[in-house]
Scaffold this motif. Structure first.
Motif, PDB file in Angstrom:
ATOM      1  N   GLY A  42      47.789  29.777  34.110  1.00  0.00           N
ATOM      2  CA  GLY A  42      48.171  31.095  33.600  1.00  0.00           C
ATOM      3  C   GLY A  42      48.962  31.039  32.309  1.00  0.00           C
ATOM      4  N   ALA A  43      49.042  29.880  31.680  1.00  0.00           N
ATOM      5  CA  ALA A  43      49.823  29.748  30.442  1.00  0.00           C
ATOM      6  C   ALA A  43      49.114  30.393  29.264  1.00  0.00           C
ATOM      7  CB  ALA A  43      50.071  28.274  30.147  1.00  0.00           C
ATOM      8  N   SER A  44      49.889  30.748  28.253  1.00  0.00           N
ATOM      9  CA  SER A  44      49.314  31.207  26.992  1.00  0.00           C
ATOM     10  C   SER A  44      49.288  30.022  26.042  1.00  0.00           C
ATOM     11  CB  SER A  44      50.146  32.332  26.376  1.00  0.00           C
ATOM     12  OG  SER A  44      49.617  32.659  25.087  1.00  0.00           O
ATOM     13  N   LEU A  45      48.066  29.619  25.679  1.00  0.00           N
ATOM     14  CA  LEU A  45      47.869  28.542  24.709  1.00  0.00           C
ATOM     15  C   LEU A  45      47.061  29.086  23.534  1.00  0.00           C
ATOM     16  CD1 LEU A  45      47.060  25.772  27.328  1.00  0.00           C
ATOM     17  CD2 LEU A  45      48.990  25.716  25.744  1.00  0.00           C
ATOM     18  N   ARG A  46      47.211  30.379  23.303  1.00  0.00           N
ATOM     19  CA  ARG A  46      46.471  31.041  22.226  1.00  0.00           C
ATOM     20  C   ARG A  46      46.826  30.407  20.883  1.00  0.00           C
ATOM     21  NH1 ARG A  46      44.585  36.243  23.644  1.00  0.00           N
ATOM     22  NH2 ARG A  46      44.814  36.998  21.504  1.00  0.00           N
TER      23      ARG A  46
ATOM     24  N   LEU B  50      44.318  40.526  23.943  1.00  0.00           N
ATOM     25  CA  LEU B  50      45.651  40.123  24.390  1.00  0.00           C
ATOM     26  C   LEU B  50      46.067  40.921  25.620  1.00  0.00           C
ATOM     27  CD1 LEU B  50      48.185  38.450  23.992  1.00  0.00           C
ATOM     28  CD2 LEU B  50      49.001  40.166  22.356  1.00  0.00           C
ATOM     29  N   LYS B  51      45.777  42.224  25.614  1.00  0.00           N
ATOM     30  CA  LYS B  51      46.095  43.050  26.779  1.00  0.00           C
ATOM     31  C   LYS B  51      45.323  42.569  28.000  1.00  0.00           C
ATOM     32  CE  LYS B  51      47.177  47.329  24.262  1.00  0.00           C
ATOM     33  NZ  LYS B  51      46.750  48.733  23.991  1.00  0.00           N
ATOM     34  N   ALA B  52      44.036  42.262  27.786  1.00  0.00           N
ATOM     35  CA  ALA B  52      43.197  41.783  28.888  1.00  0.00           C
ATOM     36  C   ALA B  52      43.748  40.461  29.433  1.00  0.00           C
ATOM     37  CB  ALA B  52      41.764  41.597  28.415  1.00  0.00           C
ATOM     38  N   SER B  53      44.189  39.606  28.542  1.00  0.00           N
ATOM     39  CA  SER B  53      44.762  38.325  28.940  1.00  0.00           C
ATOM     40  C   SER B  53      46.039  38.519  29.738  1.00  0.00           C
ATOM     41  CB  SER B  53      45.044  37.477  27.692  1.00  0.00           C
ATOM     42  OG  SER B  53      45.773  36.309  28.011  1.00  0.00           O
ATOM     43  N   GLU B  54      46.925  39.350  29.244  1.00  0.00           N
ATOM     44  CA  GLU B  54      48.200  39.568  29.915  1.00  0.00           C
ATOM     45  C   GLU B  54      48.008  40.164  31.305  1.00  0.00           C
ATOM     46  OE1 GLU B  54      50.088  41.997  27.010  1.00  0.00           O
ATOM     47  OE2 GLU B  54      50.991  40.297  25.940  1.00  0.00           O
ATOM     48  N   LEU B  55      47.084  41.112  31.415  1.00  0.00           N
ATOM     49  CA  LEU B  55      46.813  41.734  32.706  1.00  0.00           C
ATOM     50  C   LEU B  55      46.248  40.721  33.693  1.00  0.00           C
ATOM     51  CD1 LEU B  55      45.237  45.079  31.446  1.00  0.00           C
ATOM     52  CD2 LEU B  55      47.324  44.900  32.814  1.00  0.00           C
ATOM     53  N   THR B  56      45.392  39.849  33.204  1.00  0.00           N
ATOM     54  CA  THR B  56      44.752  38.857  34.070  1.00  0.00           C
ATOM     55  C   THR B  56      45.735  37.769  34.477  1.00  0.00           C
ATOM     56  OG1 THR B  56      42.615  39.264  32.990  1.00  0.00           O
ATOM     57  CG2 THR B  56      42.856  37.212  34.241  1.00  0.00           C
ATOM     58  N   ARG B  57      46.500  37.270  33.523  1.00  0.00           N
ATOM     59  CA  ARG B  57      47.442  36.193  33.831  1.00  0.00           C
ATOM     60  C   ARG B  57      48.622  36.679  34.672  1.00  0.00           C
ATOM     61  NH1 ARG B  57      49.978  34.292  29.785  1.00  0.00           N
ATOM     62  NH2 ARG B  57      49.389  35.842  28.230  1.00  0.00           N
ATOM     63  N   ALA B  58      48.855  37.985  34.649  1.00  0.00           N
ATOM     64  CA  ALA B  58      49.939  38.546  35.465  1.00  0.00           C
ATOM     65  C   ALA B  58      49.642  38.391  36.955  1.00  0.00           C
ATOM     66  CB  ALA B  58      50.145  40.017  35.128  1.00  0.00           C
ATOM     67  N   GLN B  59      48.368  38.182  37.298  1.00  0.00           N
ATOM     68  CA  GLN B  59      47.983  38.014  38.703  1.00  0.00           C
ATOM     69  C   GLN B  59      48.277  36.595  39.199  1.00  0.00           C
ATOM     70  OE1 GLN B  59      46.650  40.884  40.247  1.00  0.00           O
ATOM     71  NE2 GLN B  59      47.292  41.692  38.243  1.00  0.00           N
ATOM     72  N   VAL B  60      48.550  35.693  38.266  1.00  0.00           N
ATOM     73  CA  VAL B  60      48.840  34.307  38.640  1.00  0.00           C
ATOM     74  C   VAL B  60      50.283  34.210  39.123  1.00  0.00           C
ATOM     75  CG1 VAL B  60      48.993  31.928  37.819  1.00  0.00           C
ATOM     76  CG2 VAL B  60      47.189  33.447  36.947  1.00  0.00           C
TER      77      VAL B  60
ATOM     78  N   LEU C 269      36.629  40.573  33.435  1.00  0.00           N
ATOM     79  CA  LEU C 269      37.917  40.314  34.081  1.00  0.00           C
ATOM     80  C   LEU C 269      38.371  41.562  34.839  1.00  0.00           C
ATOM     81  CD1 LEU C 269      39.690  38.523  31.078  1.00  0.00           C
ATOM     82  CD2 LEU C 269      38.558  37.446  33.040  1.00  0.00           C
ATOM     83  N   ALA C 270      38.296  41.501  36.151  1.00  0.00           N
ATOM     84  CA  ALA C 270      38.662  42.655  36.975  1.00  0.00           C
ATOM     85  C   ALA C 270      40.091  43.147  36.736  1.00  0.00           C
ATOM     86  CB  ALA C 270      38.451  42.337  38.455  1.00  0.00           C
ATOM     87  N   PRO C 271      41.089  42.265  36.615  1.00  0.00           N
ATOM     88  CA  PRO C 271      42.458  42.746  36.386  1.00  0.00           C
ATOM     89  C   PRO C 271      42.630  43.482  35.059  1.00  0.00           C
ATOM     90  CG  PRO C 271      42.467  40.480  37.187  1.00  0.00           C
ATOM     91  CD  PRO C 271      41.064  40.797  36.812  1.00  0.00           C
ATOM     92  N   ALA C 272      41.684  43.283  34.129  1.00  0.00           N
ATOM     93  CA  ALA C 272      41.770  43.931  32.815  1.00  0.00           C
ATOM     94  C   ALA C 272      41.118  45.311  32.811  1.00  0.00           C
ATOM     95  CB  ALA C 272      41.113  43.040  31.759  1.00  0.00           C
ATOM     96  N   ARG C 273      40.846  45.838  33.998  1.00  0.00           N
ATOM     97  CA  ARG C 273      40.165  47.128  34.103  1.00  0.00           C
ATOM     98  C   ARG C 273      40.852  48.246  33.311  1.00  0.00           C
ATOM     99  NH1 ARG C 273      39.661  46.915  39.042  1.00  0.00           N
ATOM    100  NH2 ARG C 273      37.584  45.985  39.097  1.00  0.00           N
ATOM    101  N   PRO C 274      42.173  48.281  33.211  1.00  0.00           N
ATOM    102  CA  PRO C 274      42.818  49.349  32.432  1.00  0.00           C
ATOM    103  C   PRO C 274      42.390  49.416  30.962  1.00  0.00           C
ATOM    104  CG  PRO C 274      44.427  48.311  33.867  1.00  0.00           C
ATOM    105  CD  PRO C 274      43.187  47.477  33.949  1.00  0.00           C
ATOM    106  N   VAL C 275      41.884  48.312  30.411  1.00  0.00           N
ATOM    107  CA  VAL C 275      41.451  48.337  29.007  1.00  0.00           C
ATOM    108  C   VAL C 275      39.935  48.217  28.875  1.00  0.00           C
ATOM    109  CG1 VAL C 275      43.615  47.509  28.047  1.00  0.00           C
ATOM    110  CG2 VAL C 275      41.892  45.850  28.792  1.00  0.00           C
TER     111      VAL C 275
ATOM    112  N   ASP D  78      43.103  29.767  34.656  1.00  0.00           N
ATOM    113  CA  ASP D  78      43.517  31.086  34.149  1.00  0.00           C
ATOM    114  C   ASP D  78      44.374  31.007  32.894  1.00  0.00           C
ATOM    115  OD1 ASP D  78      42.329  32.648  36.359  1.00  0.00           O
ATOM    116  OD2 ASP D  78      43.839  31.625  37.562  1.00  0.00           O
ATOM    117  N   ALA D  79      44.395  29.871  32.221  1.00  0.00           N
ATOM    118  CA  ALA D  79      45.151  29.754  30.967  1.00  0.00           C
ATOM    119  C   ALA D  79      44.364  30.415  29.836  1.00  0.00           C
ATOM    120  CB  ALA D  79      45.407  28.289  30.640  1.00  0.00           C
TER     121      ALA D  79
END
Length: 261
Positions: A191-195, A157-167, A112-118, A211-212
């Protein structure tokens, strides 16, 4: 991290218990071989599992743990050849499956490219978990997998949040929600959280699930016909196998359309 049954000693057919239900035709305790397991460790009714009352078997996915235990942990010697290893082998398998599931999630997060910070922390986690899977039978069974899952989940979770933030737009949060049987046909869940959401028998036909985050979501008998799962995060083959879909269901490229759809 994909099951290679030809390199496994039928561990899911022996090590794990199952109870007579809609998923299994009979009761079987852990450590007892299924009556359908053949001498070559293949299933005698593999092509007829659903017809014979074993749909639960078609849903299960070991994420490659079976061959790891069989060929690496126990060096290719099966439990029939060395009966004294059977108990240990059967104890290792469910733990190894959890480790391989974590490897699946971490590997996906690294793509996941948007999750690059982690990514740096994720790479460390991947190397650590991989090392654990190559330990002795004793070291694997002694692991505190729940603690490890907690640590890794923080990164996921961080990777998910970073990725879904692009939606674009506001994303729905249904984390851990009880949506059993919910009428969500055509719903905008991009982009929903259905965790961890309970989506058993939910109507998600035609829903936008791009992207959910679906990690841990219970999709048993969920209707995914015509749903768009492009980019769905942490979706597994086992979840798809447990759901209902059709030729119009759009899947992530890493996953396959279940044969029973």
């Amino acid at each position: 991290m994909q099951a290679d049954c030809a390199s496994c000693f039928g561990l899911c057919c022996v090590a794990l218990p199952f109870s007579r239900s809609a998923d299994f035709a009979v009761n079987k305790p852990a450590g007892q071989p299924c009556s359908n397991l053949q001498q070559d460790f293949r299933c005698g009714i593999h092509a007829q599992l659903r017809d014979k009352g074993y749909p639960g078997c078609t849903v299960f996915d070991c994420f490659g743990a079976g061959q790891k235990v069989s060929q690496v942990t126990f060096g290719g010697t099966d439990w029939r050849q060395a009966p004294k290893t059977a108990r240990s082998m059967f104890q290792v398998f469910p733990v190894m499956r959890q480790l391989h599931e974590l490897l699946w999630y971490v590997t996906e997060a690294l793509d996941l490219a948007p999750a690059r910070p982690v990514h740096k922390e994720l790479r460390k986690a991947l190397a650590h978990i991989d090392g654990l899977t190559r330990g002795s039978a004793e070291s694997v069974t002694e692991l505190d997998v729940n603690a490890l899952r907690g640590e890794v989940n923080t990164l996921l979770l961080k990777a998910s949040e970073l990725t879904r933030a692009q939606v674009p737009g506001r994303k729905k949060n249904h984390r851990g929600a009880d949506l059993m049987g919910a009428k969500l046909s055509g719903a905008d869940l991009r982009g929903a959280s259905l965790r961890g959401a309970l989506l058993v028998a939910a109507d998600l036909s035609g829903a936008d699930l791009r992207d959910a985050d679906l990690i841990g979501a219970d999709l048993r008998d969920a209707d995914l016909r015509g749903a768009d799962l492009t980019g769905a995060l942490f979706l597994t083959q086992a979840q798809l196998n447990a759901a209902k879909g059709d030729a119009a269901t759009v899947l992530p490229p890493a996953l396959s359309r279940p044969a029973h759809w």
